[in-house]
Design an enzyme around this catalytic site. Structure first.
Site, PDB file in Angstrom:
ATOM      1  N   ALA A   1       0.983  -1.244   0.080  1.00 38.45           N
ATOM      2  CA  ALA A   1      -0.005   0.077  -0.077  1.00 38.45           C
ATOM      3  C   ALA A   1       0.846   1.073  -0.038  1.00 38.45           C
ATOM      4  O   ALA A   1       2.108   1.276   0.081  1.00 38.45           O
ATOM      5  CB  ALA A   1      -0.962   0.068   1.224  1.00 38.45           C
TER       6      ALA A   1
ATOM      7  N   ASN B   1       0.932   3.846   2.208  1.00 46.29           N
ATOM      8  CA  ASN B   1       1.212   4.642   3.297  1.00 46.29           C
ATOM      9  C   ASN B   1       2.399   4.546   3.884  1.00 46.29           C
ATOM     10  O   ASN B   1       3.007   5.655   4.548  1.00 46.29           O
ATOM     11  CB  ASN B   1      -0.002   4.638   4.488  1.00 46.29           C
ATOM     12  CG  ASN B   1      -0.210   3.028   4.800  1.00 46.29           C
ATOM     13  OD1 ASN B   1       0.245   2.207   4.075  1.00 46.29           O
ATOM     14  ND2 ASN B   1      -0.685   2.834   5.908  1.00 46.29           N
TER      15      ASN B   1
ATOM     16  N   VAL C   1      -9.568  -3.719   1.757  1.00 42.31           N
ATOM     17  CA  VAL C   1     -10.329  -4.967   1.905  1.00 42.31           C
ATOM     18  C   VAL C   1     -10.783  -5.688   0.361  1.00 42.31           C
ATOM     19  O   VAL C   1     -10.762  -6.686   0.210  1.00 42.31           O
ATOM     20  CB  VAL C   1     -11.666  -4.801   2.971  1.00 42.31           C
ATOM     21  CG1 VAL C   1     -12.516  -5.969   2.881  1.00 42.31           C
ATOM     22  CG2 VAL C   1     -11.024  -4.742   4.543  1.00 42.31           C
TER      23      VAL C   1
ATOM     24  N   THR D   1      -9.436  -4.983  -2.538  1.00 38.12           N
ATOM     25  CA  THR D   1      -8.385  -5.803  -3.145  1.00 38.12           C
ATOM     26  C   THR D   1      -8.130  -6.903  -2.429  1.00 38.12           C
ATOM     27  O   THR D   1      -7.624  -8.029  -3.184  1.00 38.12           O
ATOM     28  CB  THR D   1      -7.188  -4.560  -3.091  1.00 38.12           C
ATOM     29  OG1 THR D   1      -7.406  -3.313  -3.745  1.00 38.12           O
ATOM     30  CG2 THR D   1      -6.008  -5.109  -3.970  1.00 38.12           C
TER      31      THR D   1
ATOM     32  N   GLU E   1      -2.975  -8.162   4.898  1.00 43.44           N
ATOM     33  CA  GLU E   1      -2.888  -7.022   6.123  1.00 43.44           C
ATOM     34  C   GLU E   1      -3.873  -5.996   5.324  1.00 43.44           C
ATOM     35  O   GLU E   1      -3.364  -5.131   4.425  1.00 43.44           O
ATOM     36  CB  GLU E   1      -1.606  -6.407   6.093  1.00 43.44           C
ATOM     37  CG  GLU E   1      -0.712  -7.425   6.558  1.00 43.44           C
ATOM     38  CD  GLU E   1      -0.912  -7.701   8.323  1.00 43.44           C
ATOM     39  OE1 GLU E   1      -2.061  -6.946   8.778  1.00 43.44           O
ATOM     40  OE2 GLU E   1      -0.367  -8.419   8.939  1.00 43.44           O
TER      41      GLU E   1
ATOM     42  N   CYS F   1      -3.603   2.121   8.921  1.00 44.42           N
ATOM     43  CA  CYS F   1      -4.599   0.984   8.704  1.00 44.42           C
ATOM     44  C   CYS F   1      -5.112   0.625  10.268  1.00 44.42           C
ATOM     45  O   CYS F   1      -6.347   0.245  10.434  1.00 44.42           O
ATOM     46  CB  CYS F   1      -4.233  -0.265   8.161  1.00 44.42           C
ATOM     47  SG  CYS F   1      -2.597  -0.762   9.099  1.00 44.42           S
TER      48      CYS F   1
ATOM     49  N   GLU G   1     -14.224   2.598   6.471  1.00 43.54           N
ATOM     50  CA  GLU G   1     -12.680   3.319   6.560  1.00 43.54           C
ATOM     51  C   GLU G   1     -12.506   4.359   5.829  1.00 43.54           C
ATOM     52  O   GLU G   1     -12.745   4.378   4.582  1.00 43.54           O
ATOM     53  CB  GLU G   1     -11.618   1.903   6.204  1.00 43.54           C
ATOM     54  CG  GLU G   1     -10.279   2.650   6.403  1.00 43.54           C
ATOM     55  CD  GLU G   1      -9.268   1.474   5.911  1.00 43.54           C
ATOM     56  OE1 GLU G   1      -9.408   0.978   4.746  1.00 43.54           O
ATOM     57  OE2 GLU G   1      -8.113   1.113   6.721  1.00 43.54           O
TER      58      GLU G   1
ATOM     59  N   LYS H   1     -11.221 -11.271  11.065  1.00 45.41           N
ATOM     60  CA  LYS H   1     -12.501 -10.747  10.279  1.00 45.41           C
ATOM     61  C   LYS H   1     -12.179 -10.334   8.964  1.00 45.41           C
ATOM     62  O   LYS H   1     -10.905 -10.767   8.363  1.00 45.41           O
ATOM     63  CB  LYS H   1     -13.460  -9.998  11.102  1.00 45.41           C
ATOM     64  CG  LYS H   1     -14.029 -10.637  12.563  1.00 45.41           C
ATOM     65  CD  LYS H   1     -14.147  -9.519  13.441  1.00 45.41           C
ATOM     66  CE  LYS H   1     -15.734  -8.957  13.011  1.00 45.41           C
ATOM     67  NZ  LYS H   1     -16.268  -8.244  14.205  1.00 45.41           N
TER      68      LYS H   1
ATOM     69  N   GLU I   1       2.216 -10.396  10.650  1.00 38.84           N
ATOM     70  CA  GLU I   1       3.432 -10.005  10.214  1.00 38.84           C
ATOM     71  C   GLU I   1       4.314  -9.691  11.470  1.00 38.84           C
ATOM     72  O   GLU I   1       3.738  -9.940  12.688  1.00 38.84           O
ATOM     73  CB  GLU I   1       3.473  -8.696   9.339  1.00 38.84           C
ATOM     74  CG  GLU I   1       2.858  -9.056   8.025  1.00 38.84           C
ATOM     75  CD  GLU I   1       3.134  -7.973   7.146  1.00 38.84           C
ATOM     76  OE1 GLU I   1       2.572  -6.855   7.254  1.00 38.84           O
ATOM     77  OE2 GLU I   1       3.757  -8.196   5.959  1.00 38.84           O
TER      78      GLU I   1
END
Ligand code: NAD
Length: 483
Positions: A150, A152, A229, A231, A249, A283, A380, A450, A457
């Site tokens: 991602a 970020n 989510v 993706t 993740e 996240c 989100e 969920k 990780e």
């Protein structure tokens, strides 16, 4: 400020260009200027990366863990030596303030390389006594792993995936987010400088189609994605078709529950860290801040005072502690959520607007009187938008905290020891904090439950997600047969 890399990709131990690939402009979100132009991978580049990774696997997995670990630890040292230059690059890539990137990005990547470098020599199977016979397990690498990042935490994400994968004897092809492609290339060059054999860690650029091409290739054994989510669902399904291992993740909408006996200043600090660090693009953020009704107005007052002290501005100025969104697209998404919050009746305490200056700046935003059904409490946002929800009762707030498809993180603030442990035990979340927020040292497992993800990780837990066990039964006596 220009951050043009030598080439777009890093394959087989060297930079690689193929200008036939679609153009990717790297925009510095603090002022909208292009700082680099790259190209997405063509099928030829993807093929070269896959072939080279596969070819590098046998020799890399045959090395001792201590030898592999030494290379990773050397790379960690190089990263630390160059932390400032790498941090400046990360700031150009993401827009995050240098004050943050100097301590949180390359530095945490180096921690992962050092940690898994140390762990590499300790990886073993198990001996299982069976009377006279016995069995043992061999901990084998999975093979060719694909990492997809991602935008970020581009350098941290690349290191959090590469370090355990390589320590365990796997090879990796990493595809950064198309919005932040620069940091992973530096990581590949540094690993090579540290002695990593050619082809063990490769970087290919591109959008979702390049990621999908890697995920569906039959030569790939494992996929580790950090992303949203939606993706995650696509990538998980594609990996399942090939029966590949996955680590997912994904996103979150985590609860931060503040009881009326909490240290108010610490709770406010946690709410700030868990909503405004990296301009809210984290996240695990505690974006649903449940505050006990008895302290709600005092909490809001202190929070608004503290938020007014944010130093918003040039991310390269080390005094700046709040920067822009990563892109115009993300800015529009976040502003859309702010408008929905107002339309659905939440009370705007502070912020709520785009700042009148160049770049993708949105003021740190606090909503109060948010209720569970509002869009800003359910979806989100991935921006600097904090929602305060009221509660009176412990059982009720736990039920409401869990009433979401997400399950990445959660936290509780209270001075009551037993209540703290009771509440985190009841939270449906992969990572929890008591009286702090968003600390994720490499020594502790990190991941979600969920819809927020699969696998973990960091820590020793990551080893289980980058290795598989072969079991060997050893017969020591005559073989008994019925006839
Ligand atoms: P995204 O899902 O849009 O993209 C993530 C990556 O997946 C990118 O590299 C993208 O190119 C790639 N991709 C897109 N479609 C693909 C496909 N079909 N096949 C393979 N790859 C594909 O996410 P983003 O907008 O870059 O990042 C923000 C999201 O990431 C948020 O939801 C955030 O919560 C999540 N995130 C999670 C963690 C974590 O550790 N749980 C950390 C950081 C970010």
């Amino acid at each position: 400020m220009i951050a043009q890399p030598e080439a777009s990709h890093f394959v087989n131990g060297a930079y690689l260009e193929d200008a036939e690939g679609p153009q990717i402009d790297v925009i510095y979100p603090a002022d909208g200027r292009s700082v680099a132009t790259l190209h997405g991978a063509t099928p030829d580049v993807v093929e070269r990366a896959l072939r080279t990774a596969q070819a590098a696997l046998p020799a890399w997995r045959a090395m001792t863990g201590t030898e592999r670990g030494r290379i990773l630890r050397r790379a960690a040292d190089i990263i630390r030596d160059r932390n400032r230059a790498l941090s400046e690059l990360e700031t150009l890539d993401t827009g995050k303030p240098l004050q943050e990137t100097l301590v949180a990005d390359a530095a945490s990547g180096a921690d992962a390389l050092e940690y898994f470098g140390g762990l590499a020599g300790t990886l073993t199977g198990e001996h299982i006594p069976l009377g006279g016979d016995f069995a043992y397990t061999i901990r084998e690498p999975l093979g060719v792993c694909v990492g997809i990042g991602a935008w970020n935490y581009p350098t941290q994400i690349a290191c959090w995936k590469a370090a355990p994968a390589l320590a365990c004897g796997n090879v990796m092809i990493f595809k950064p987010s198309e919005q932040t492609p620069l940091g992973a290339l530096k990581l590949a060059a540094i690993l090579t400088e540290a002695g990593l054999p050619r082809g063990v860690f490769n970087v290919v650029q591109g959008r979702g189609d390049v990621g999908a091409a890697l995920v569906t290739d039959p030569r790939v054994n494992k996929v580790s994605l950090t992303g949203s989510v939606p993706t995650g669902r696509k990538v998980y399904a594609a990996a399942a078709a090939g029966m590949k291992h996955v680590t997912m993740e994904l996103g979150g909408k985590s609860p931060l529950i503040i009881f009326d006996d909490a240290d108010l200043d610490d709770a406010v600090s946690a709410a700030i860290n868990g909503n405004f660090y990296s301009s809210g693009q984290i996240c695990s953020n505690g974006t649903r801040v449940f505050v006990h009704r008895a302290i709600k107005e005092a909490f809001l007052q202190r929070l608004a005072d503290r938020v007014s002290n944010a130093v918003i501005g040039d991310p390269m100025d080390e005094a700046t502690n709040f920067g822009p969104m990563v892109s115009e697209a993300q800015t529009a998404i976040v502003l859309g959520y702010i408008a929905k919050g107002q339309a659905e009746g939440a009370r705007l305490v502070t912020g709520g607007t785009r700042l009148d200056r160049p770049g993708c700046f949105i003021a740190p935003t606090v909503f109060a009187d948010v209720t569970d059904g509002m869009t800003i409490a359910r979806e989100e946002i991935f921006g600097p938008v904090l929602s305060v929800l009221d509660f009176d009762d412990e059982a009720d707030v736990i039920a409401r905290a869990n009433a979401t498809d997400f399950g990445l993180a959660g936290a509780v603030f209270t001075r009551d020891l037993t209540r703290a442990h009771r509440v985190v035990a009841a939270l449906e979340a992969g990572t929890c904090w008591i009286n702090t927020y968003n600390l994720t040292p490499v020594e502790m497992p990190f991941g979600g439950v969920k819809a927020s993800g699969v696998g973990r990780e960091n820590a020793k837990a990551a080893v289980d997600h980058y290795t598989q066990l072969k079991t060997v039964y050893v017969g020591m006596g005559p073989v008994d047969a019925p006839f």
